[in-house]
Design a protein around this motif. Structure first.
Motif, PDB file in Angstrom:
ATOM      1  N   GLY A 135       0.810  -1.208   0.000  1.00 32.47           N
ATOM      2  CA  GLY A 135       0.000   0.000   0.000  1.00 32.47           C
ATOM      3  C   GLY A 135       0.843   1.258   0.000  1.00 32.47           C
ATOM      4  O   GLY A 135       2.066   1.206   0.188  1.00 32.47           O
ATOM      5  N   PRO A 136       0.215   2.425  -0.184  1.00 32.12           N
ATOM      6  CA  PRO A 136       0.926   3.702  -0.177  1.00 32.12           C
ATOM      7  C   PRO A 136       1.359   4.077   1.241  1.00 32.12           C
ATOM      8  O   PRO A 136       0.622   3.843   2.202  1.00 32.12           O
ATOM      9  N   THR A 137       2.536   4.658   1.356  1.00 26.61           N
ATOM     10  CA  THR A 137       3.038   5.040   2.672  1.00 26.61           C
ATOM     11  C   THR A 137       2.689   6.486   2.990  1.00 26.61           C
ATOM     12  O   THR A 137       2.390   7.286   2.117  1.00 26.61           O
ATOM     13  N   MET A 138       2.742   6.809   4.281  1.00 21.40           N
ATOM     14  CA  MET A 138       2.620   8.179   4.757  1.00 21.40           C
ATOM     15  C   MET A 138       3.490   8.314   5.996  1.00 21.40           C
ATOM     16  O   MET A 138       3.412   7.475   6.891  1.00 21.40           O
ATOM     17  N   GLN A 139       4.331   9.343   6.020  1.00 26.33           N
ATOM     18  CA  GLN A 139       5.334   9.514   7.066  1.00 26.33           C
ATOM     19  C   GLN A 139       6.205   8.264   7.181  1.00 26.33           C
ATOM     20  O   GLN A 139       6.551   7.820   8.270  1.00 26.33           O
ATOM     21  N   ILE A 140       6.523   7.697   6.029  1.00 27.21           N
ATOM     22  CA  ILE A 140       7.432   6.573   5.823  1.00 27.21           C
ATOM     23  C   ILE A 140       6.904   5.276   6.431  1.00 27.21           C
ATOM     24  O   ILE A 140       6.689   4.286   5.726  1.00 27.21           O
ATOM     25  N   THR A 141       6.685   5.245   7.736  1.00 35.64           N
ATOM     26  CA  THR A 141       6.285   4.001   8.395  1.00 35.64           C
ATOM     27  C   THR A 141       4.788   3.751   8.326  1.00 35.64           C
ATOM     28  O   THR A 141       4.345   2.607   8.491  1.00 35.64           O
ATOM     29  N   GLY A 142       3.968   4.792   8.110  1.00 30.80           N
ATOM     30  CA  GLY A 142       2.518   4.637   8.100  1.00 30.80           C
ATOM     31  C   GLY A 142       1.979   4.227   6.745  1.00 30.80           C
ATOM     32  O   GLY A 142       2.697   4.201   5.745  1.00 30.80           O
ATOM     33  N   ARG A 143       0.690   3.899   6.705  1.00 30.87           N
ATOM     34  CA  ARG A 143       0.026   3.527   5.455  1.00 30.87           C
ATOM     35  C   ARG A 143      -1.300   4.274   5.346  1.00 30.87           C
ATOM     36  O   ARG A 143      -2.073   4.334   6.310  1.00 30.87           O
ATOM     37  N   THR A 144      -1.585   4.820   4.175  1.00 33.70           N
ATOM     38  CA  THR A 144      -2.863   5.500   3.951  1.00 33.70           C
ATOM     39  C   THR A 144      -3.992   4.505   3.718  1.00 33.70           C
ATOM     40  O   THR A 144      -5.152   4.789   4.018  1.00 33.70           O
ATOM     41  N   ASP A 145      -3.674   3.365   3.149  1.00 41.51           N
ATOM     42  CA  ASP A 145      -4.602   2.261   2.911  1.00 41.51           C
ATOM     43  C   ASP A 145      -3.762   1.079   2.477  1.00 41.51           C
ATOM     44  O   ASP A 145      -2.543   1.189   2.323  1.00 41.51           O
ATOM     45  N   GLY A 146      -4.392  -0.085   2.276  1.00 43.42           N
ATOM     46  CA  GLY A 146      -3.603  -1.236   1.863  1.00 43.42           C
ATOM     47  C   GLY A 146      -4.313  -2.542   2.151  1.00 43.42           C
ATOM     48  O   GLY A 146      -5.469  -2.584   2.591  1.00 43.42           O
ATOM     49  N   ILE A 147      -3.578  -3.628   1.914  1.00 43.40           N
ATOM     50  CA  ILE A 147      -4.079  -4.970   2.185  1.00 43.40           C
ATOM     51  C   ILE A 147      -2.906  -5.816   2.654  1.00 43.40           C
ATOM     52  O   ILE A 147      -1.750  -5.542   2.294  1.00 43.40           O
ATOM     53  N   ASN A 148      -3.204  -6.817   3.484  1.00 43.13           N
ATOM     54  CA  ASN A 148      -2.122  -7.685   3.942  1.00 43.13           C
ATOM     55  C   ASN A 148      -2.280  -9.098   3.386  1.00 43.13           C
ATOM     56  O   ASN A 148      -3.235  -9.404   2.658  1.00 43.13           O
TER      57      ASN A 148
END
Length: 347
Positions: A135-148
């Motif tokens: 998924g897309p990152t935010m503040q490097i370690t975070g994710r704006t959305d995604g799937i595992n």
């Protein structure tokens, strides 16, 4: 039309090594100096380093190791690394976002300011615990959305920044969910346990085909079932902003058209086509659509597009998990504004 792009990051290995590699890459990137300029004198928040460390080590010690790797590669004190990458106490800009789900997919528009968009899309398969994510990152370690790897898809919607309290912000919460939860129920339990800095809705779709919307504020967490989520609460209505007309309008637009959707591609078009009424051009007010993402829990496929009226780039996360290399280094797109992401050029 402004040309934009997201860089694709792929990594298999320990969290510390992932953090260290990201830190090395950031040394030659525009992201950190641009962030410093953007935050500037307004970045006067403080953190309790020990409390943030204890919370991260309790909730996800592996992500703490990633932050340690970032700090070592950048040669930063841990206090600075926690402020930039820990997702605890940090401010979050106003944003929009629309999400629509069916039993076999989640469609998500991420609406915010181009100048705040990181331009990084990460595939990570840890070897020291935690689920693989994309998924897309935010503040490097975070994710704006995604799937595992378990087929749990997640996206969030901004509600309000009023009456904030000490706690984690949305993108770190998104990462904690994707890396540590296999089902909706596990994610709901996590969302009820952690402290929330702001009010957000977290939309969850797992491999069972069930969708839940978790309304989370610093004061309460409520759960409801819905296939549509925009930028207002239905249960915790006292937490809503005074003006939610556009949020209601986008919600109604999706409701009016959802029964006409033939397949996942038509659902993607509903969110991504600029003429359908869901895609937002409001970049000047930090609520324009930057990306449209599609997540498929059963097949672990992902579709992704930057800007309006695009065909999604389709990625097979399952094959990547099985060891196949992804031969995509950059995802290109266009926005109806002359602006760049923070990864592209010096601001």
């Amino acid at each position: 039309m402004g040309q934009v792009h997201s860089d694709v990051i792929q990594f298999r290995g320990s969290h510390y090594d992932f953090g260290f590699k990201q830190g090395q890459a950031l040394k030659g990137s525009f992201i950190l100096p641009n962030r410093k300029k953007q935050w500037g004198a307004n970045r006067h928040f403080t953190i309790d380093e020990q409390k943030a460390k204890e919370l991260l080590q309790s909730l996800s010690p592996a992500i703490w190791e990633e932050i340690c790797g970032l700090a070592d590669a950048l040669e930063w004190p841990m206090y600075d690394a926690i402020k930039d990458f820990g997702g605890y106490y940090l401010e979050y800009v106003r944003s929009g976002c629309s999400i629509f789900t069916a039993p076999d997919y989640m469609m998500r528009n991420y609406d915010s300011s181009p100048q705040g968009y990181e331009g990084r899309f990460a595939l990570y398969q840890p070897t020291d615990g935690g689920y693989a994510t994309i998924g897309p990152t935010m503040q490097i370690t975070g994710r704006t959305d995604g799937i595992n790897e378990k087929g749990l898809a997640m996206g969030y919607n901004f509600i309000n920044r009023r009456d904030s309290e000490d706690g984690f912000i949305c993108n770190m919460i998104g990462r904690l969910i994707l890396e540590n939860c296999a089902t909706n129920e596990e994610a709901i339990t996590l969302l009820k346990e952690i402290p929330h800095r702001r009010s957000f809705s977290y939309v969850l779709l797992d491999a069972s085909g069930e969708t839940v919307v978790v309304e989370a504020s610093p004061r309460d967490v409520k759960v409801r079932q819905s296939s549509i989520s925009t930028n207002h609460f239905e249960l915790l209505t006292e937490e809503n902003r005074y003006q939610i007309e556009d949020s209601r309008r986008r919600e109604q637009t999706i409701q009016d058209q959802q029964h006409q959707l033939k397949d996942a591609f038509s659902a993607f078009r509903l969110l991504n086509d600029s003429e359908k009424g869901v895609f937002s051009p409001k970049y000047a007010t930090a609520s324009g659509t930057l990306h449209t993402a599609a997540y498929f829990p059963e097949t672990l496929e992902v579709g992704f597009a930057l800007g309006p009226n695009r065909l999604p780039l389709m990625l097979d996360f399952k094959k990547w998990l099985d060891g196949e290399k992804l031969y995509v280094k950059r995802i290109n797109g266009k926005l109806d504004i002359d602006a760049s992401f923070v990864n592209m050029a010096e601001l």
